[in-house]
Design a protein around this motif. Sequence first.
Motif, PDB file in Angstrom:
ATOM      1  N   ARG A   1      95.596  57.410  -0.453  1.00 16.23           N
ATOM      2  CA  ARG A   1      95.738  58.765  -1.004  1.00 16.23           C
ATOM      3  C   ARG A   1      94.610  59.346  -1.693  1.00 16.23           C
ATOM      4  O   ARG A   1      94.072  60.444  -1.667  1.00 16.23           O
ATOM      5  CB  ARG A   1      97.056  58.740  -1.709  1.00 16.23           C
ATOM      6  CG  ARG A   1      98.406  58.753  -0.828  1.00 16.23           C
ATOM      7  CD  ARG A   1      99.451  58.996  -1.730  1.00 16.23           C
ATOM      8  NE  ARG A   1      99.894  58.039  -2.675  1.00 16.23           N
ATOM      9  CZ  ARG A   1     100.500  56.743  -2.207  1.00 16.23           C
ATOM     10  NH1 ARG A   1     101.029  56.804  -1.015  1.00 16.23           N
ATOM     11  NH2 ARG A   1     100.899  56.176  -3.434  1.00 16.23           N
ATOM     12  N   LEU A   2      94.001  58.301  -2.546  1.00 17.18           N
ATOM     13  CA  LEU A   2      92.841  58.787  -3.190  1.00 17.18           C
ATOM     14  C   LEU A   2      91.606  58.878  -2.345  1.00 17.18           C
ATOM     15  O   LEU A   2      90.751  59.919  -2.520  1.00 17.18           O
ATOM     16  CB  LEU A   2      92.622  57.653  -4.358  1.00 17.18           C
ATOM     17  CG  LEU A   2      91.523  58.055  -5.362  1.00 17.18           C
ATOM     18  CD1 LEU A   2      91.766  59.313  -6.117  1.00 17.18           C
ATOM     19  CD2 LEU A   2      91.218  56.723  -6.160  1.00 17.18           C
ATOM     20  N   ALA A   3      91.675  57.994  -1.406  1.00 18.43           N
ATOM     21  CA  ALA A   3      90.195  58.159  -0.502  1.00 18.43           C
ATOM     22  C   ALA A   3      90.392  59.578   0.265  1.00 18.43           C
ATOM     23  O   ALA A   3      89.086  60.029   0.374  1.00 18.43           O
ATOM     24  CB  ALA A   3      90.317  57.121   0.384  1.00 18.43           C
ATOM     25  N   ARG A   4      91.364  60.345   0.398  1.00 15.66           N
ATOM     26  CA  ARG A   4      91.190  61.795   1.112  1.00 15.66           C
ATOM     27  C   ARG A   4      90.281  62.755   0.242  1.00 15.66           C
ATOM     28  O   ARG A   4      89.719  63.506   0.577  1.00 15.66           O
ATOM     29  CB  ARG A   4      92.857  62.306   0.973  1.00 15.66           C
ATOM     30  CG  ARG A   4      93.596  61.566   1.841  1.00 15.66           C
ATOM     31  CD  ARG A   4      94.924  62.161   2.027  1.00 15.66           C
ATOM     32  NE  ARG A   4      95.029  63.473   2.131  1.00 15.66           N
ATOM     33  CZ  ARG A   4      95.744  64.523   1.385  1.00 15.66           C
ATOM     34  NH1 ARG A   4      96.555  64.039   0.382  1.00 15.66           N
ATOM     35  NH2 ARG A   4      95.767  65.641   1.601  1.00 15.66           N
ATOM     36  N   PHE A   5      90.220  62.530  -0.914  1.00 12.61           N
ATOM     37  CA  PHE A   5      89.411  63.375  -1.726  1.00 12.61           C
ATOM     38  C   PHE A   5      87.915  63.036  -2.294  1.00 12.61           C
ATOM     39  O   PHE A   5      87.142  63.723  -2.899  1.00 12.61           O
ATOM     40  CB  PHE A   5      90.300  63.330  -3.403  1.00 12.61           C
ATOM     41  CG  PHE A   5      91.443  64.151  -3.240  1.00 12.61           C
ATOM     42  CD1 PHE A   5      91.702  65.587  -3.075  1.00 12.61           C
ATOM     43  CD2 PHE A   5      92.726  63.416  -3.115  1.00 12.61           C
ATOM     44  CE1 PHE A   5      92.976  66.247  -3.155  1.00 12.61           C
ATOM     45  CE2 PHE A   5      93.927  64.118  -2.856  1.00 12.61           C
ATOM     46  CZ  PHE A   5      94.011  65.319  -2.726  1.00 12.61           C
ATOM     47  N   HIS A   6      87.949  61.611  -1.787  1.00 10.75           N
ATOM     48  CA  HIS A   6      86.333  61.155  -1.953  1.00 10.75           C
ATOM     49  C   HIS A   6      85.372  61.130  -0.594  1.00 10.75           C
ATOM     50  O   HIS A   6      85.464  59.910  -0.242  1.00 10.75           O
ATOM     51  CB  HIS A   6      86.468  59.697  -2.556  1.00 10.75           C
ATOM     52  CG  HIS A   6      86.952  59.779  -3.891  1.00 10.75           C
ATOM     53  ND1 HIS A   6      88.351  60.074  -4.451  1.00 10.75           N
ATOM     54  CD2 HIS A   6      86.423  59.539  -5.267  1.00 10.75           C
ATOM     55  CE1 HIS A   6      88.467  60.033  -5.540  1.00 10.75           C
ATOM     56  NE2 HIS A   6      87.255  59.824  -6.306  1.00 10.75           N
ATOM     57  N   ARG A   7      85.211  62.174  -0.296  1.00 10.24           N
ATOM     58  CA  ARG A   7      84.255  62.478   1.076  1.00 10.24           C
ATOM     59  C   ARG A   7      82.905  62.414   0.525  1.00 10.24           C
ATOM     60  O   ARG A   7      82.653  62.877  -0.417  1.00 10.24           O
ATOM     61  CB  ARG A   7      84.866  63.673   1.596  1.00 10.24           C
ATOM     62  CG  ARG A   7      86.256  63.848   1.793  1.00 10.24           C
ATOM     63  CD  ARG A   7      86.656  65.352   2.427  1.00 10.24           C
ATOM     64  NE  ARG A   7      88.044  65.321   2.667  1.00 10.24           N
ATOM     65  CZ  ARG A   7      88.369  66.594   3.076  1.00 10.24           C
ATOM     66  NH1 ARG A   7      87.885  67.803   3.331  1.00 10.24           N
ATOM     67  NH2 ARG A   7      89.821  66.595   3.355  1.00 10.24           N
ATOM     68  N   ASP A   8      82.225  61.980   1.538  1.00 10.05           N
ATOM     69  CA  ASP A   8      80.770  62.121   1.388  1.00 10.05           C
ATOM     70  C   ASP A   8      80.553  63.785   1.553  1.00 10.05           C
ATOM     71  O   ASP A   8      80.726  64.113   2.793  1.00 10.05           O
ATOM     72  CB  ASP A   8      80.021  61.444   2.302  1.00 10.05           C
ATOM     73  CG  ASP A   8      79.800  59.868   2.119  1.00 10.05           C
ATOM     74  OD1 ASP A   8      80.167  59.433   1.017  1.00 10.05           O
ATOM     75  OD2 ASP A   8      79.410  59.065   2.718  1.00 10.05           O
TER      76      ASP A   8
END
Length: 173
Positions: free
Chosen positions: A21-28
């Motif tokens: 869920r957190l990774a969705r907001f941590h895009r390059d």
Amino acid sequence: MTSTSSTGVPLPLQAGDEMGRLARFHRDVSWTGTIQAGAMGPRSPAMTATGTGRHHTIQDGLWIVGDYQQDQFLIDGTFVLRWQLHWVAGWDARAGEYRASVADNYGHAEILAGRIDGDFLTFQSIGRPPIRIRLSWRLIDDTTMMWRNEASVHGGPYELIETYTCRPLETAA
């Protein structure tokens, strides 16, 4: 929470659904945006900014690391400064919430607590430092995310510091 090996030694945690869920907001991403007049001090001017953020995971996916840099300009295009920040975020199983640490090239370091509500992610300062920050991201679609930074001084209301439109590095406009 923690499993134990056959020798009784606690084993490292494994990344759970919280990290997905957190990774969705941590895009390059790269971004463009504006900084409010007075946001960097009582007489600081309004500015524009462009920046980039790149992410990777560490410790078998338990933490997401982000490195960010941003160039800030006066409205007439004059370069003012380059800001850099190192970010580490993940799920703190003992606290039962997301946590992040930040350190920037102005000597600012802080721990933040976070939460996800659908397409919104918010992190804010832990404790009662004189200046508290609140960072929020909103997923607009598969290619666009909005990022907002607010600050509260001595327990006062949060005020807008800056807003940005973030796009994937490969499609940034």
